[in-house]
Design a protein around this motif. Structure first.
Motif, short mmCIF file in Angstrom:
data_model
loop_
_atom_site.label_atom_id
_atom_site.label_comp_id
_atom_site.label_asym_id
_atom_site.label_seq_id
_atom_site.Cartn_x
_atom_site.Cartn_y
_atom_site.Cartn_z
N ASN A 232 0.80 -1.22 0.00
CA ASN A 232 0.00 0.00 0.00
C ASN A 232 0.84 1.28 0.00
O ASN A 232 0.30 2.37 0.11
N SER B 151 -9.91 4.74 2.89
CA SER B 151 -8.77 4.17 2.18
C SER B 151 -9.26 3.61 0.84
O SER B 151 -10.44 3.31 0.69
N HIS C 48 -6.55 1.37 8.31
CA HIS C 48 -5.10 1.44 8.21
C HIS C 48 -4.61 2.36 9.31
O HIS C 48 -5.27 3.34 9.67
N TRP D 208 -0.03 4.74 -1.99
CA TRP D 208 -1.01 5.72 -1.51
C TRP D 208 -0.74 6.15 -0.07
O TRP D 208 -1.14 7.23 0.33
N TYR D 209 -0.03 5.32 0.72
CA TYR D 209 0.34 5.74 2.08
C TYR D 209 1.19 7.01 2.03
O TYR D 209 1.03 7.91 2.84
N LEU E 23 -6.94 5.66 9.40
CA LEU E 23 -8.09 5.67 8.50
C LEU E 23 -9.03 4.56 8.93
O LEU E 23 -8.63 3.39 8.97
N CYS F 20 3.13 2.73 8.15
CA CYS F 20 1.71 2.58 7.85
C CYS F 20 1.44 1.12 7.50
O CYS F 20 2.25 0.47 6.85
#
Length: 130
Positions: A43, A105, A111, A46-47, A124, A71
């Motif tokens: 991920n 997310s 997350h 986008w983290y 999130l 994250c």
């Protein structure tokens, strides 16, 4: 019961147990316990775009090239009073409201971004609970 019948009965039980074990589904590694570094690489794209509430500081300070990320996916729930609780390194912890991001997310799951010490940078919540 004769000795032969006992042996055959035991053999039948062992055969059934072996077949059951061979056909049992294989579980993928669970990345939803909030353990540091688990699930970060999948991920990271986008983290790294997440910003800590009220600042321009990144939620994500980890990278994917050999460095564990801060994250990661987690499981979480929200109480009736709006307070979130999330798994962080395998333990349920309250999430400070100041770190809760008001967005979903991309995968709709919860997350958490937190350092090795357990300080939470961003969170999130899943949709509706994950």
């Amino acid at each position: 019961m004769t000795l032969l019948a006992s042996v055959l009965s035991l053999a039948s039980v062992l055969a059934v147990m072996t077949l059951a074990g061979a056909t049992a589904p294989v579980r993928a590694q669970d990345h939803s316990s909030g353990h540091y570094g688990q699930g970060h690489a999948e991920n990271h794209d986008w983290y790294e775009k997440l910003k800590q509430p009220g600042s321009n500081a990144s939620c994500c300070n980890g990278t994917i090239n050999g460095v564990e990320g801060d994250c990661r996916p987690t499981r979480a729930y929200q109480k009736d009073d709006g307070m979130w609780y999330a798994l962080l390194n395998g333990r349920w912890v309250p999430v400070p409201p100041r770190v809760v991001l008001q967005q979903l997310s991309p995968d709709g799951n919860s997350h958490i971004c937190a350092g090795k010490s357990g300080v939470i940078f961003c969170f999130l919540g899943g949709s509706p609970k994950s």
